[in-house]
Design an enzyme around this catalytic site. Sequence first.
Site, mmCIF file in Angstrom:
data_model
loop_
_atom_site.group_PDB
_atom_site.id
_atom_site.type_symbol
_atom_site.label_atom_id
_atom_site.label_comp_id
_atom_site.label_asym_id
_atom_site.label_seq_id
_atom_site.Cartn_x
_atom_site.Cartn_y
_atom_site.Cartn_z
ATOM 1 N N LYS A 112 47.177 41.919 54.820
ATOM 2 C CA LYS A 112 48.542 40.918 54.858
ATOM 3 C C LYS A 112 49.443 41.033 56.032
ATOM 4 O O LYS A 112 49.557 39.992 56.504
ATOM 5 C CB LYS A 112 49.620 41.163 53.564
ATOM 6 N N LYS A 195 38.557 36.860 46.328
ATOM 7 C CA LYS A 195 39.138 36.947 44.909
ATOM 8 C C LYS A 195 39.931 35.807 45.002
ATOM 9 O O LYS A 195 40.553 34.831 46.127
ATOM 10 C CB LYS A 195 40.323 37.672 44.802
ATOM 11 N N LYS A 198 46.880 33.257 44.842
ATOM 12 C CA LYS A 198 47.774 31.984 45.066
ATOM 13 C C LYS A 198 47.060 31.260 45.365
ATOM 14 O O LYS A 198 47.700 30.065 45.749
ATOM 15 C CB LYS A 198 48.282 32.535 45.091
HETATM 16 P P1 TYM Z 1 50.152 40.445 41.563
HETATM 17 O O1 TYM Z 1 51.626 39.334 40.175
HETATM 18 O O2 TYM Z 1 49.450 39.598 42.423
HETATM 19 O O3 TYM Z 1 49.072 40.316 40.092
HETATM 20 C C1 TYM Z 1 49.254 40.674 38.637
HETATM 21 C C2 TYM Z 1 47.790 40.939 38.491
HETATM 22 O O4 TYM Z 1 46.492 40.280 38.508
HETATM 23 C C3 TYM Z 1 45.414 40.862 39.202
HETATM 24 N N1 TYM Z 1 44.701 39.802 39.421
HETATM 25 C C4 TYM Z 1 43.612 39.649 40.013
HETATM 26 N N2 TYM Z 1 42.474 40.174 38.974
HETATM 27 C C5 TYM Z 1 41.232 40.047 39.032
HETATM 28 N N3 TYM Z 1 41.007 38.975 39.664
HETATM 29 C C6 TYM Z 1 41.403 38.141 40.703
HETATM 30 N N4 TYM Z 1 40.979 37.244 41.311
HETATM 31 C C7 TYM Z 1 43.084 38.929 40.693
HETATM 32 N N5 TYM Z 1 44.068 38.161 41.033
HETATM 33 C C8 TYM Z 1 44.917 39.064 40.597
HETATM 34 C C9 TYM Z 1 45.678 42.023 39.341
HETATM 35 O O5 TYM Z 1 45.891 43.002 40.408
HETATM 36 C C10 TYM Z 1 47.655 41.981 38.672
HETATM 37 O O6 TYM Z 1 46.569 43.755 37.803
HETATM 38 N N6 TYM Z 1 50.990 44.940 42.997
HETATM 39 C C11 TYM Z 1 51.156 43.563 41.952
HETATM 40 C C12 TYM Z 1 52.051 43.760 41.424
HETATM 41 C C13 TYM Z 1 52.755 45.017 40.759
HETATM 42 C C14 TYM Z 1 52.179 46.234 40.182
HETATM 43 C C15 TYM Z 1 53.428 47.029 39.813
HETATM 44 C C16 TYM Z 1 50.992 46.442 39.137
HETATM 45 C C17 TYM Z 1 54.065 45.295 41.315
HETATM 46 N N7 TYM Z 1 54.690 46.534 40.699
HETATM 47 C C18 TYM Z 1 53.622 48.451 38.942
HETATM 48 C C19 TYM Z 1 51.092 47.227 37.691
HETATM 49 C C20 TYM Z 1 51.720 48.382 37.961
HETATM 50 C C21 TYM Z 1 50.757 43.022 42.698
HETATM 51 O O7 TYM Z 1 50.447 42.275 43.207
HETATM 52 O O8 TYM Z 1 50.229 41.950 41.757
#
Ligand code: TYM
Length: 330
Positions: A112, A195, A198
Amino acid sequence: RPRVLSGIQPTADSFHLGNYLGALREWVVMQDDHDAFYCVVDLHAITVAQDPEVLRQRTRLSAAQLLAIGIDPDRSTLFVQSHVPEHAQLSWVLECLTGFGEAGRMTQFKDKSARQDADHVSVGLFTYPVLQAADILLYQADAVPVGEDQRQHLELTRNLAQRFNSRYGNTFTVPAAHIPKETAKIYDLQDPTSKMSKSVPAGVVELLEEPKRSAKKIRSAVTDLEREIRYDVDNKPGISNLLVIYSALTGRSIADLEAAYEGKGYGDLKKELGEVVVEFVTPFQRQVRAYLDDPAELDKVLHRGAERAREVSAETLRSVFDRVGFLRPM
Ligand code: TYM
């Protein structure tokens, strides 16, 4: 019952199929046999610039989507991260235990931040994974359902828990990442080697977009020049991705799909998967609208969630503060 915690950022107008298949689907399943805490991580969202009104709307919209996919607020604690001040408080303590180099090795941060010049990369983006560790450790979570892209952040979380425990005495449960086997990484439809995320709309199936649009994106998915419908990630990443999505949404095994599509064309597979997606998102969208039509009820759910989350997190934070050597307030 074992505890589970996970979070999702309110940084888009809709969750996408990768979020659902990689993580959210597991959230729903795990609430059956876990004491579950699920949060919309608005503190994480502001690590990059957000319009305040849009952020507020997306936070509500995220909660509505979580309820619509089946998170049951009577069984799970659903809350908004900023409603629970303990997250930021524990994060500070953990930041003081995190090496600068250790944080700098996080690949999501490196990716990022590489796209922007240094003054546009916030310190918050740098400490982002430490806040994530705080989210998890506050609830003494045993398991954290996430997609493959969060594996490294979970490893950091485990390291911080162990470090704190060995320095100050056993305080935190050391959590395990719960990453699904088949759907840990859903790929972009236009670029099936990266992957689904968004930032690239044409390759992303958004759960709240017009269902016909999703079907069209599937029909236009990039595949290969052969004709055989076969799971082979290295040589046929596009077709393999479609098979994984198809299998996950219908419960049919990949082998079963390969057999069913033997002798048929890519067009058939894409058209029928498009229909499967439409059937999946249509009732989902109806549910989301129903939750949005009653914002007072939604706010009540989030309020109740935050109260329950605070009970648990305040207890953890109190013992952390004691162990670290902070004087108790009267
Ligand atoms: P975020 O908001 O980007 O995504 C939410 C969840 O979706 C999963 N994900 C995917 N899984 C499979 N294929 C994909 N293409 C794909 N894109 C997204 C992510 O792995 C995630 O599980 N840092 C985290 C948010 C967070 C969090 C936490 C997660 C903050 N605190 C505590 C677990 C525990 C994030 O940015 O997810």
